[in-house]
Design an enzyme around this catalytic site. Structure first.
Site, mmCIF file in Angstrom:
data_model
loop_
_atom_site.group_PDB
_atom_site.id
_atom_site.type_symbol
_atom_site.label_atom_id
_atom_site.label_comp_id
_atom_site.label_asym_id
_atom_site.label_seq_id
_atom_site.Cartn_x
_atom_site.Cartn_y
_atom_site.Cartn_z
ATOM 1 N NE ARG A 163 -2.341 13.100 -31.105
ATOM 2 C CZ ARG A 163 -3.843 13.172 -31.056
ATOM 3 N NH1 ARG A 163 -4.493 12.221 -30.845
ATOM 4 N NH2 ARG A 163 -4.284 14.294 -31.034
ATOM 5 C CE LYS A 187 -1.270 14.682 -27.961
ATOM 6 N NZ LYS A 187 -0.657 15.942 -28.064
ATOM 7 C CG HIS A 265 4.262 13.992 -36.225
ATOM 8 N ND1 HIS A 265 3.086 13.529 -35.311
ATOM 9 C CD2 HIS A 265 4.368 15.167 -36.295
ATOM 10 C CE1 HIS A 265 2.734 14.572 -34.933
ATOM 11 N NE2 HIS A 265 3.097 15.601 -35.627
ATOM 12 N NE ARG A 268 -0.904 13.218 -35.654
ATOM 13 C CZ ARG A 268 -2.362 12.990 -35.208
ATOM 14 N NH1 ARG A 268 -2.920 11.816 -35.591
ATOM 15 N NH2 ARG A 268 -3.105 14.157 -34.627
ATOM 16 C CG HIS A 291 -5.493 18.267 -34.609
ATOM 17 N ND1 HIS A 291 -5.367 18.520 -35.811
ATOM 18 C CD2 HIS A 291 -4.432 17.539 -34.196
ATOM 19 C CE1 HIS A 291 -4.154 18.202 -36.284
ATOM 20 N NE2 HIS A 291 -3.419 17.645 -35.351
ATOM 21 C CE1 TYR A 300 -0.828 18.222 -41.874
ATOM 22 C CE2 TYR A 300 -2.566 18.536 -40.169
ATOM 23 C CZ TYR A 300 -1.352 18.063 -40.420
ATOM 24 O OH TYR A 300 -0.790 16.941 -39.675
#
Length: 321
Positions: A163, A187, A265, A268, A291, A300
């Site tokens: 990110r 995160k 992004h 990414r 994730h 994806y």
């Protein structure tokens, strides 16, 4: 005399701000929520609290029907499905906290279903287009140090799928000694290991030589050294997300690509789609991207769908003219 319904009592905004602050403190302490996550929760809840206050309600008093009216108003404003889903998610988190803490005796959003997330496929770039970007990054900048930094940023981003906030805030210690794996703090304060490609490691080594020379010169002037891989003079101490976003657009133009198609992004996404197209397992990609839910990564699979479609079109006898 109490204030009329059309004019919220003076203490309501302060009360809402107090409730929101308590909620943010709790999730920061219990879940280790990242600063950007806390800011997003705060913005969403403040928006809802202001809307409720205009109607003589508050986060303490609003019932399900009022919350549903609020969600309808968001749709009427033309907000995207993803934004509306995020705001409802923020409210669900808050009201769960309020119920658990005894602030409310009920949870007004418990049975409210959100609009869901759009399944629009993320934008991406071909391998050839990414190669053009990497080449352009190596040549973009007024001096060798800037060009080395830009090359390092782009090589790392494409090699790791970080990110943008993770990339610009990397500590320089994480890349000392030419490591083959990079430890990333993602995160919620969760760490993950991401392998580094040889081109990325080479770009890091070249940039570190320039960075360290600049840091030594600054130290000689009494300026304390930076702990970041990409130091900058701003308040954060490292290259900002806004500046990097602008840099990506500049380099896209230099590469001859439409800058509206290129963003951090998108790179990414390119990392993930190119891995999947090359045969990588979806759960491996989930781990590399950080994730929490495999469902987020499953978008994806459109890459595999296209590969299978093309396989049939190329080799099935009934698909031929």
């Amino acid at each position: 005399m109490p204030a009329p319904a059309s004019e919220p009592a003076p203490d309501r905004p302060a009360s809402s701000a107090h409730r929101i602050s308590g909620f943010l403190d709790a999730i920061a302490a219990e879940n280790g929520a990242a600063r950007n996550t806390l800011l997003a929760y705060g913005r969403d809840l403040s928006h809802a609290a202001d809307w409720l206050a205009d109607r003589g309600e508050s986060l303490d008093t609003a019932g399900r029907d009022v919350i549903e009216d609020y969600l309808v108003s968001l749709d009427a404003e033309g907000l995207s499905r993803a934004t509306r889903a995020r705001r409802l998610s923020s409210l669900k988190q808050y009201f769960r906290f309020a119920y658990d803490e005894g602030i409310r005796a009920d949870n007004p959003v418990l049975k409210i279903d959100g609009p869901g997330r759009s399944q629009r496929l993320p934008g991406t770039l071909s391998e050839a287009e990414v190669s053009r970007l990497l080449d352009a990054a190596r040549d973009h900048g007024p001096d060798a140090a800037t060009r080395a930094r830009n090359a390092c940023l782009f090589e790392l981003l494409y090699a790791t799928g970080l990110r943008v906030s993770e990339l610009v805030s990397l500590p320089d210690a994480a890349l000392r000694g030419a490591p083959e794996m990079l430890m990333v703090r993602g995160k919620g304060g969760k760490d993950r290991l991401v392998p580094l490609s040889d081109p990325a490691r080479t770009a890091v080594a070249i940039w570190l030589a320039h960075r360290d020379a600049a840091q030594d010169a600054a130290r000689a002037k009494g300026i304390p050294p930076s702990r970041f891989l990409f130091p900058a003079r701003g308040v954060e101490g490292h290259l900002s997300r806004v500046r990097f976003h602008a840099l990506v657009k500049e380099i896209a133009v230099r590469a001859g690509l439409d800058p509206t198609r290129v963003s951090p992004h998108v790179l990414r996404h390119a990392f993930a789609t190119h891995l999947l197209a090359g045969g990588a397992d979806l759960r491996v990609i989930q781990t590399l991207l950080g994730h929490a839910d495999l469902g987020t990564t499953e978008i994806y699979t459109h890459v595999l769908d296209e590969r299978l479609r093309q396989l049939v079109m190329d080799h099935h006898p009934l698909a031929r003219d």
